[in-house]
Scaffold this active site. Structure first.
Site, PDB file in Angstrom:
ATOM      1  N   HIS A  46      -3.316  -5.474   1.974  1.00  0.00           N
ATOM      2  CA  HIS A  46      -2.576  -5.684   3.231  1.00  0.00           C
ATOM      3  C   HIS A  46      -2.628  -7.130   3.715  1.00  0.00           C
ATOM      4  CE1 HIS A  46      -2.001  -1.383   4.309  1.00  0.00           C
ATOM      5  NE2 HIS A  46      -3.143  -1.210   3.666  1.00  0.00           N
ATOM      6  N   CYS A 101       0.822  -1.214   0.000  1.00  0.00           N
ATOM      7  CA  CYS A 101       0.000   0.000   0.000  1.00  0.00           C
ATOM      8  C   CYS A 101       0.859   1.268   0.000  1.00  0.00           C
ATOM      9  CB  CYS A 101      -0.987  -0.051   1.165  1.00  0.00           C
ATOM     10  SG  CYS A 101      -2.426   0.983   0.880  1.00  0.00           S
ATOM     11  N   GLU A 136      -0.729  -8.501   5.683  1.00  0.00           N
ATOM     12  CA  GLU A 136      -0.318  -8.538   7.102  1.00  0.00           C
ATOM     13  C   GLU A 136      -1.523  -8.390   8.041  1.00  0.00           C
ATOM     14  OE1 GLU A 136       0.038  -6.075   5.065  1.00  0.00           O
ATOM     15  OE2 GLU A 136      -0.215  -4.146   6.063  1.00  0.00           O
TER      16      GLU A 136
HETATM   17  N1  GLN Z   1      -3.614   6.327   1.308  1.00  0.00           N
HETATM   18  C1  GLN Z   1      -2.296   6.071   1.800  1.00  0.00           C
HETATM   19  C2  GLN Z   1      -1.250   6.868   1.026  1.00  0.00           C
HETATM   20  O1  GLN Z   1      -1.566   7.467   0.054  1.00  0.00           O
HETATM   21  C3  GLN Z   1      -1.962   4.586   1.728  1.00  0.00           C
HETATM   22  C4  GLN Z   1      -2.914   3.816   2.615  1.00  0.00           C
HETATM   23  C5  GLN Z   1      -2.340   2.561   3.194  1.00  0.00           C
HETATM   24  O2  GLN Z   1      -1.134   2.353   3.226  1.00  0.00           O
HETATM   25  N2  GLN Z   1      -3.215   1.745   3.733  1.00  0.00           N
HETATM   26  O3  GLN Z   1      -0.126   6.890   1.405  1.00  0.00           O
END
Ligand code: GLN
Length: 191
Positions: free
Chosen positions: A170, A78, A172
């Site tokens: 995710h 992410c 994890e």
């Molecule tokens: N929206 C976050 C970003 O732009 C990422 C979200 C996440 O890591 N769950 O950094």
């Protein structure tokens, strides 16, 4: 073999726990010299702008790039995926810029800020993966050197380019350790 988890901000504890369940040595990484102790690095989810700023403050970006150039695999989830990307739509934020992909932050839209889906990732087995998305980035473009291991609605969500692995979801946050195990295999092969 020891795996580092970048522990500046975000859900690094969950990654450390997943690695513990995989039975592998692990450590939280904040300082550049700590990267010399690990064979692979996980960049967690969180806020990519914050993690990027802290990476600069801790002076660790250059060292991550150097260790990667020496062959150290990196897995970004992410925000970690965003930090690995070369191109981030409409953003000048600090990044590692190692992976030949274009991403757009928070692009799934407000109504579906967070959602879960069962997705197929044939390389990880026949059983679908439960993918948890939280304000996830959308991967808009991937270079031909990037392998797509899983998609959701035709959008790549698990991708690999050489020793770089990235997911917009995710693993994890679930009990399914297959993505972490896949990364550990990549690290083992790189040693
Ligand atoms: N929206 C976050 C970003 O732009 C990422 C979200 C996440 O890591 N769950 O950094």
């Amino acid at each position: 073999m020891k795996i580092g988890v970048l522990a500046l901000q975000g859900d690094f504890e969950e990654h450390l726990r997943a690695l513990e369940k995989c039975g592998v040595e692990r450590m939280a990484v904040r300082l550049p010299q700590e990267l010399d102790e690990v064979g692979g690095l996980i960049i967690p989810g969180g806020e990519s702008t914050t993690i990027g700023k802290l990476m600069d403050r801790y002076g660790i970006s250059e060292k991550i790039r150097q260790r990667h150039a020496e062959g150290m695999p990196i897995y970004g989830t992410c925000a970690g995926l965003i930090l690995l990307a070369k191109e981030i739509v409409a953003s000048q934020q600090t990044r590692l810029g190692l992976m030949n992909i274009t991403v757009e932050r928070n692009a799934y839209g407000r109504q579906i800020d967070s959602f879960e889906a069962d997705v197929l990732a044939p390389r990880l087995g026949e059983v679908p993966l439960r993918a948890v998305f939280i304000r996830a980035p959308v991967v808009r473009e991937v270079a031909s050197s990037v392998e797509v291991l899983a998609t959701h609605d035709n959008v790549p969500i698990l991708i690999q380019e050489g020793n770089l692995l990235a997911s917009s979801f995710h693993p994890e946050l679930t009990d399914d350790l297959r993505v972490h195990r896949y990364f550990l295999d990549t690290v083992r092969k790189s040693l």
